[in-house]
Design a protein around this motif. Structure first.
Motif, PDB file in Angstrom:
ATOM      1  N   GLU A   7       0.844  -1.212   0.000  1.00  0.00           N
ATOM      2  CA  GLU A   7       0.000   0.000   0.000  1.00  0.00           C
ATOM      3  C   GLU A   7       0.876   1.258   0.000  1.00  0.00           C
ATOM      4  O   GLU A   7       0.554   2.252  -0.639  1.00  0.00           O
ATOM      5  N   HIS A  45      -3.672  -9.508   1.284  1.00  0.00           N
ATOM      6  CA  HIS A  45      -4.203  -8.405   0.495  1.00  0.00           C
ATOM      7  C   HIS A  45      -3.061  -7.656  -0.216  1.00  0.00           C
ATOM      8  O   HIS A  45      -3.134  -7.380  -1.408  1.00  0.00           O
ATOM      9  N   HIS A  80      -5.883  -2.592  -7.289  1.00  0.00           N
ATOM     10  CA  HIS A  80      -6.893  -3.305  -6.508  1.00  0.00           C
ATOM     11  C   HIS A  80      -7.940  -4.027  -7.355  1.00  0.00           C
ATOM     12  O   HIS A  80      -8.595  -4.924  -6.859  1.00  0.00           O
TER      13      HIS A  80
HETATM   14 ZN   LIG Z   1      -5.695  -2.154  -0.210  1.00  0.00          ZN
END
Ligand SMILES: [Zn+2]
Ligand SMILES: NC(=O)c1ccc[n+]([C@@H]2O[C@H](COP(=O)([O-])OP(=O)(O)OC[C@H]3O[C@@H](n4cnc5c(N)ncnc54)[C@H](O)[C@@H]3O)[C@@H](O)[C@H]2O)c1
Length: 364
Positions: free
Chosen positions: A187, A267, A250
């Motif tokens: 991220e 993730h 994403h």
């Molecule tokens: Zn994310």
């Protein structure tokens, strides 16, 4: 050791996000500075609770805040309506009224559940986030999204609810596993690509220090990400859809994550692979040069993230993309880079092109 304070604008008001080492020990003082009063109910789970609740509790009590602790199940298990209902009842039994403050101590799951409870208990009580994962520090604690999962899917019920204060103690990140740190770095790298070439270059220089939990590097990188997310989220009201740029990597990332039933990839790992696909889509449209793709790949790899897969679940990913497209009104949109620090939202990517981007993920 430097501490940074980023103010997140909220119309005419704003709230402070403190980032630095050892901040939980100063939580009581920061609460007072933010004008908070009354009882503090700390919602926490798992390792974060075991390791850091004593420190937070002591600091709050010393500053004169009565403390109630509400433990919840760890991870996604804690993000349910059943758990929210149990917490509502516990708060009632303990006699907490609208003057109380709910404190989330933990990762994004605790933050999402606590935010949801704070926004609904007695029509909303004050909320403080104390995120203890890198992902929660740079993403979920900022922006005001709260949520719980339903049996039908993740984050299907939730609210928008802003905290009064966020305390990000980077010392707490030292107990994360290397894999969790790398996942959070995905991220962080994303923020560099979408909005901040200087952050990207900083990460290229200091990624080993970040993986080694050097507090000055962590504080700087997290503060930059918080600034970017705060800026994007606060402008979104005016520039509609700006928030969509936060979804770089994403679209395919989520599809890859779901294809492995959320078990094979974290993730962040899925987002890393998704960023590689998005960069290649941009390359094939002539939006960026091959050097961009190579530079992004090198940084992701240095951060301990995957950029290739042994077996790419192409059919399942395409199925998820179709499902996603239906949910978002029939358009498949991708966030694609046009240069380092700048992205645009584009559609018109055909299935053969997406298939080709997925095929490129495969180890040669
Ligand atoms: Zn994310
Ligand atoms: N609200 C938003 O805008 C937003 C944005 C992104 C993600 N999310 C949500 O955040 C959640 C994911 O967050 P996450 O990655 O933090 O996962 P998580 O909250 O499930 O935490 C992962 C694990 O790490 C443990 N942990 C937490 N802090 C630790 C520490 N300091 N040391 C060791 N272990 C620690 C937790 O107990 C848990 O077992 C998802 O539910 C996702 O939907 C929300």
């Amino acid at each position: 050791m430097t501490t940074q304070c980023v103010r997140v604008p909220l119309g005419k008001r704003s709230y402070p996000v403190w980032i630095g080492a050892g901040l939980l020990k100063r939580a009581g003082t920061l609460f007072k500075q933010a004008g908070l009063k009354g009882e503090a109910a700390v919602i926490t789970a798992g390792k974060a609770g075991r390791l850091y609740l004593p420190m937070l509790g002591r600091s709050l009590k010393t500053a004169g805040f009565p403390v109630t602790v509400v433990p919840i199940p760890d991870g996604e298990k804690g993000k349910s309506l059943g758990v929210a209902a149990q917490v509502w009842s516990t708060l009632l039994k303990k006699g907490l009224d609208r003057s109380a403050t709910l404190v989330a101590l933990g990762g994004g799951a605790v933050g999402d559940l606590a935010g949801f409870v704070a926004s609904t208990y007695m029509r909303g009580i004050r909320l403080v986030h104390c995120p203890t994962t890198l992902l929660a520090c740079v993403d979920s604690a900022i922006g005001g999204k709260t949520g719980v999962n339903l049996p039908e899917g993740k984050n299907l019920v939730g609210t928008f609810y802003q905290p009064a204060l966020v305390i990000e103690d980077v010392s707490t990140l030292k107990s994360l596993s290397p894999r969790q740190v790398s996942a959070g770095l995905a991220e962080v790298i994303k923020y560099g690509v979408i909005r901040d070439a200087a952050l990207f270059a900083y990460l290229e220089r200091r990624v080993a220090d970040l993986r080694g939990m050097k507090e000055d590097a962590m504080t700087h990188a997290i503060a930059q990400c918080v600034r970017i997310k705060a800026d994007v989220v606060s402008r979104d009201e005016r520039e509609s859809n700006l928030r969509a740029i936060l979804n770089y990597g994403h679209t395919i990332g989520h599809a890859l994550e779901a294809s492995g039933q959320y078990r094979t990839l974290t993730h962040g790992e899925a987002v890393s692979l998704g960023m590689m696909c998005a960069a290649r889509l941009a390359l094939w449209k002539g939006a960026i040069k091959p050097f961009f793709v190579a530079r992004q790949e090198a940084l992701l790899r240095k951060a301990g993230l995957p950029t290739r897969m042994r077996r790419v679940p192409v059919a399942r990913v395409l199925e998820h993309l179709v499902y996603d497209k239906k949910r978002s009104g029939g358009r498949q949109r991708f966030v694609i880079p046009t240069r380092l620090g700048k992205v645009v939202v584009a559609d018109g990517y055909t299935t053969p092109l997406i298939r080709r981007a997925l095929a490129e993920l495969k180890w040669p």
